[in-house]
Design a protein around this motif. Structure first.
Motif, short mmCIF file in Angstrom:
data_model
loop_
_atom_site.label_atom_id
_atom_site.label_comp_id
_atom_site.label_asym_id
_atom_site.label_seq_id
_atom_site.Cartn_x
_atom_site.Cartn_y
_atom_site.Cartn_z
N SER A 333 115.63 44.14 -65.93
CA SER A 333 114.26 44.44 -66.34
C SER A 333 113.80 45.76 -65.74
CB SER A 333 113.32 43.30 -65.91
OG SER A 333 113.69 42.07 -66.51
N VAL A 334 114.12 45.97 -64.45
CA VAL A 334 113.79 47.25 -63.81
C VAL A 334 114.49 48.39 -64.54
CG1 VAL A 334 114.08 48.63 -61.71
CG2 VAL A 334 113.28 46.26 -61.55
N GLN A 335 115.76 48.21 -64.86
CA GLN A 335 116.52 49.28 -65.50
C GLN A 335 115.99 49.60 -66.90
OE1 GLN A 335 120.48 47.69 -65.11
NE2 GLN A 335 120.82 48.70 -63.14
N ILE A 336 115.54 48.59 -67.62
CA ILE A 336 114.95 48.84 -68.94
C ILE A 336 113.68 49.67 -68.79
CG2 ILE A 336 113.77 47.75 -70.90
CD1 ILE A 336 115.76 45.36 -70.49
N MET A 337 112.84 49.31 -67.83
CA MET A 337 111.61 50.06 -67.62
C MET A 337 111.90 51.47 -67.09
SD MET A 337 109.37 48.06 -68.80
CE MET A 337 107.84 48.88 -68.32
N GLN A 338 112.96 51.61 -66.29
CA GLN A 338 113.35 52.95 -65.84
C GLN A 338 113.76 53.83 -67.02
OE1 GLN A 338 116.42 51.96 -63.02
NE2 GLN A 338 115.03 52.06 -61.25
N GLN A 339 114.50 53.26 -67.96
CA GLN A 339 114.88 54.04 -69.14
C GLN A 339 113.65 54.49 -69.93
OE1 GLN A 339 118.48 52.87 -71.48
NE2 GLN A 339 118.36 51.00 -70.26
N LEU A 340 112.69 53.58 -70.07
CA LEU A 340 111.46 53.95 -70.79
C LEU A 340 110.72 55.05 -70.03
CD1 LEU A 340 109.49 53.42 -73.13
CD2 LEU A 340 108.43 51.65 -71.71
N GLY A 341 110.64 54.92 -68.70
CA GLY A 341 109.99 55.96 -67.91
C GLY A 341 110.69 57.30 -68.02
N ASN A 342 112.01 57.27 -68.05
CA ASN A 342 112.76 58.52 -68.20
C ASN A 342 112.51 59.16 -69.57
OD1 ASN A 342 113.85 58.23 -65.66
ND2 ASN A 342 115.70 57.19 -66.38
N GLU A 343 112.35 58.32 -70.58
CA GLU A 343 112.03 58.85 -71.91
C GLU A 343 110.68 59.57 -71.89
OE1 GLU A 343 110.25 56.76 -75.74
OE2 GLU A 343 112.39 56.28 -75.56
N MET A 344 109.71 58.97 -71.22
CA MET A 344 108.39 59.60 -71.13
C MET A 344 108.46 60.91 -70.35
SD MET A 344 106.44 57.52 -72.77
CE MET A 344 106.75 55.90 -73.46
N GLN A 345 109.23 60.91 -69.28
CA GLN A 345 109.36 62.11 -68.47
C GLN A 345 110.02 63.23 -69.27
OE1 GLN A 345 111.84 61.70 -64.99
NE2 GLN A 345 110.82 63.38 -63.93
N ALA A 346 111.03 62.88 -70.06
CA ALA A 346 111.70 63.88 -70.88
C ALA A 346 110.75 64.50 -71.90
CB ALA A 346 112.90 63.26 -71.59
N ALA A 347 109.77 63.70 -72.35
CA ALA A 347 108.78 64.20 -73.30
C ALA A 347 107.62 64.91 -72.59
CB ALA A 347 108.22 63.04 -74.14
N GLN A 348 107.68 64.98 -71.25
CA GLN A 348 106.65 65.63 -70.43
C GLN A 348 105.27 65.02 -70.68
OE1 GLN A 348 107.18 69.84 -71.35
NE2 GLN A 348 108.62 70.05 -69.66
N LEU A 349 105.28 63.71 -70.76
CA LEU A 349 104.03 62.98 -70.97
C LEU A 349 103.88 61.89 -69.93
CD1 LEU A 349 104.15 62.54 -74.85
CD2 LEU A 349 102.57 64.00 -73.60
N GLU A 350 102.63 61.58 -69.58
CA GLU A 350 102.39 60.43 -68.73
C GLU A 350 102.79 59.18 -69.51
OE1 GLU A 350 101.82 60.76 -65.78
OE2 GLU A 350 100.63 62.55 -65.40
N GLY A 351 103.37 58.21 -68.83
CA GLY A 351 103.99 57.09 -69.51
C GLY A 351 103.03 56.08 -70.11
N SER A 483 96.42 68.00 -71.19
CA SER A 483 97.77 67.95 -71.75
C SER A 483 98.58 66.82 -71.14
CB SER A 483 98.48 69.28 -71.51
OG SER A 483 98.57 69.53 -70.12
N ASN A 484 98.12 66.26 -70.03
CA ASN A 484 98.84 65.16 -69.39
C ASN A 484 98.53 63.82 -70.02
OD1 ASN A 484 100.14 66.73 -67.47
ND2 ASN A 484 98.37 66.71 -66.11
N ILE A 485 97.52 63.77 -70.91
CA ILE A 485 97.15 62.51 -71.53
C ILE A 485 98.04 62.28 -72.74
CG2 ILE A 485 95.30 61.23 -72.61
CD1 ILE A 485 93.83 61.97 -70.33
N ILE A 486 98.51 61.06 -72.85
CA ILE A 486 99.47 60.76 -73.89
C ILE A 486 98.85 60.91 -75.28
CG2 ILE A 486 98.97 58.29 -73.95
CD1 ILE A 486 102.02 57.89 -74.14
N ASP A 487 99.64 61.39 -76.20
CA ASP A 487 99.16 61.53 -77.58
C ASP A 487 98.94 60.17 -78.21
OD1 ASP A 487 99.11 64.29 -77.77
OD2 ASP A 487 101.25 64.41 -78.23
#
Length: 605
Positions: A333-351, A483-487
């Motif tokens: 479960s932690v690893q799934i959420m880490q992957q999602l967080g990494n996706e957000m970081q790659a998009a330069q957006l707050e998660g 710009s830090n607020i998610i679209d």
């Protein structure tokens, strides 16, 4: 309720008498005894830094965590002039203590807003909402009723949530009623032999019965956890036995192994001693929790629901049951959420957190594009399911901030390879990775009803036209400018959204740094005239400058709402009770088990 993390403080010295357990025992005594006991500790080891005024300052702050830090400071050994490195070491220890103490003080100021006293408005009291819940949403037989969609249905979720809240309210009578109704109507009198069906109601022919017998694993987890905790609170072995059977049934029927060919090791006792969670940005391999026994495995992927990943509960179930498979679920479960967080970081957006996620059978998180057309909206938007997940992350972050020596010997510590920092660091990192809703509320003053997940590039040649089946970018940003607020924030979340997010807001307010002040002079009051002090007078300073603390502002939003408008709204009432109980009477042992002492639970009464 929220405690500071003491691991850094413990590194300040090797004196056994200056230990967190010793000092915690002292803190349970009266204020005078605390001062006397802390000073005695210093004298025992003949230290020159026995500062009673320093300790008294901690008492005035009203924070047990601050006092603990200051007491440990008083136990710090004086500088040894015969050791050239001692001065530097002492300076580093002092700096570490100062940072920890300041963090604890800031957190104390934020969380003091939620302590219940005679001036607390009814709308900010868990027990007031619980009594309204019993009056308007629970019938005499213990059936929890949801009439929000124009139907009078009952669900395993509603029964499990009701049992949880009855436990917190120390109301065994209604706990038993709601459990019995679930057993008789959702499990046909065989709860434990089977998991409860998720949906019960009236069919087209006017008959009342199970409408969908597929269980819902989040409801099952809440019910199992509540049963284990109730068994301890009320010394009722029957509850523990039922929880044990439901736990095994859930693990046997509602999980799947991803990216691992041999599952024999997953149930081995050795897993309890080697289940460290590393940041895996590529895969979540091992035992994964499914939303239900059937309906969520597809040809190329499975679907999971992030709001079912209540990490502190999952760790607690590992401790209650002793079944290592829960730790495997915690890790994936932690690893799934880490992957999602990494996706957000790659998009330069707050998660942000969507309602649903898809994973391939190797445990890799799929993008919106890679998900089947029929499920693309499910994995793109975060609405009424996902809103709960932010608070689960906040609860895990605060529960993980426990004395290192306590965590190390617990199941949670074993899950992290006896590295207590692993659990705490994962929790803190995940909370910080999903700040999108916090930033939206800080900007616009209310939770968005919907947040949109950023779209990754489509898996096709760059020259190919965008397929009609692919989701189109959401170009709506409302009136937000940062710009830090998610679209894609849209809609206005109801009062329940504000309520359930309070622990999440409080944790991030404290992390950002808070100054409590009455300078603004704004008070929110309810019909009885009770005031919420500092509702608009708490200033949050961050990189963007000064702004109102989000938690305080949302408290005022709750109090300003007419409670008759949501009196019969099942989900709004549930969300409010989750948020308020988390701040007023939820305390967890380091291994995730609920603290069921009357002293702690009295915070909800």
């Amino acid at each position: 309720m929220f405690k500071m993390r003491a691991a850094a403080v413990l590194k300040m010295g090797s004196l056994s008498v200056c230990s967190v357990p010793y000092l915690q025992a002292e803190l349970k005594k009266s204020a005078a005894a605390v001062l006397k006991g802390a000073a005695a500790v210093c004298k025992t080891v003949s230290l020159s830094m026995c500062s009673v005024p320093l300790l008294r300052k901690g008492l005035k702050m009203g924070s047990v965590s601050v006092l603990l830090a200051l007491a440990l400071s008083a136990c710090s050994p004086a500088s040894d002039s015969g050791n050239g490195d001692s001065g530097n070491a002492d300076s580093e220890r002092a700096a570490s203590l100062q940072a920890s103490s300041e963090q604890a003080e800031a957190r104390s100021q934020v969380f003091s807003q939620f302590a219940v006293n005679e001036n607390t408005p009814s709308a900010l009291r868990f027990n007031w909402h619980y009594q309204r819940f019993l009056e308007h949403l629970v019938n005499e037989s213990g059936r929890v009723i949801d009439s929000g969609d124009g139907y009078s249905i009952s669900t395993s979720e509603g029964q499990a949530y009701g049992m949880w809240f009855a436990l917190l309210a120390q109301d065994q009578g209604h706990f038993e009623l709601m459990l019995t109704w679930a057993d008789n109507n959702l499990a046909e009198g065989a709860l434990g032999d089977r998991l409860p069906a998720w949906l019960w109601g009236e069919d087209e022919d006017g008959r009342w019965h199970i409408l969908d017998d597929n269980p819902a694993s989040d409801a099952d987890i809440w019910m199992i956890y509540a049963l284990y905790a109730a068994a301890e609170r009320w010394q009722t072995p029957r509850y523990a036995a039922m929880a044990e059977r439901l736990s095994r049934r859930l693990l046997d029927t509602t999980t799947i192994v991803l990216g691992v060919d041999n599952t024999n090791d997953l149930a081995a006792d050795a897993t309890l001693n080697d289940a460290s969670v590393e940041d895996n940005s590529e895969h979540a391999q091992g035992l994964v929790l499914l939303p239900a026994p059937y309906g969520f495995t597809h040809e190329n992927y499975i679907m999971v629901n992030p709001s079912y990943f209540n990490l502190v509960q999952i760790r607690g179930l590992a401790s209650y049951s002793g079944d290592a498979r829960w730790l495997e679920i915690y890790r994936t479960s932690v690893q799934i959420m880490q992957q999602l967080g990494n996706e957000m970081q790659a998009a330069q957006l707050e998660g942000m957190i969507p309602d649903w996620l898809t994973l391939d059978y190797n445990g890799r998180l799929l993008s919106v594009w890679e998900t089947g057309r029929e499920h693309q909206d499910d994995v793109r938007y975060g609405e009424y399911d996902a809103i709960r997940a932010y608070t689960w992350l906040a609860q895990e972050a605060y529960a993980a901030e426990s004395p290192a020596e306590s965590v190390a010997g617990s199941v949670a510590g074993r899950a992290a390879g006896n590295d207590a920092a692993n659990v705490a660091e994962n929790a803190a990192a995940l909370l910080n990775a999903f700040r999108g809703m916090y930033d939206v509320v800080a900007e616009q003053g209310y939770p968005a009803e919907r947040l949109s997940r950023p779209l990754r590039a489509a898996p096709q040649p760059a020259t190919a036209p965008r397929p009609e089946t692919a989701p189109q970018p959401d170009e709506s940003r409302g009136n937000r400018t940062s710009s830090n607020i998610i679209d894609g924030a849209s809609g206005r979340g109801n009062i329940g959204f504000s309520g359930v997010l309070l622990p999440y807001f409080a944790m991030l307010d404290a992390a950002a740094g808070v100054n409590a002040s009455n300078a603004a002079g704004a008070n929110a009051s309810n019909a009885a005239g009770a005031q919420i002090k500092n509702a608009a007078g708490v200033n949050l300073r961050d990189a963007a400058g000064a702004r109102n603390a989000v938690a305080a502002d949302q408290m005022a939003r709750i109090v300003s709402a007419n409670p008759n408008d949501y009196r019969d709204n099942y989900y709004t009432q549930m969300l409010l009770m989750f948020g308020l109980s988390a701040l007023q009477c939820n305390e967890f042992h380091p291994d995730g088990r609920l603290v069921v002492s009357q002293e702690v639970l009295n915070g909800c009464n």
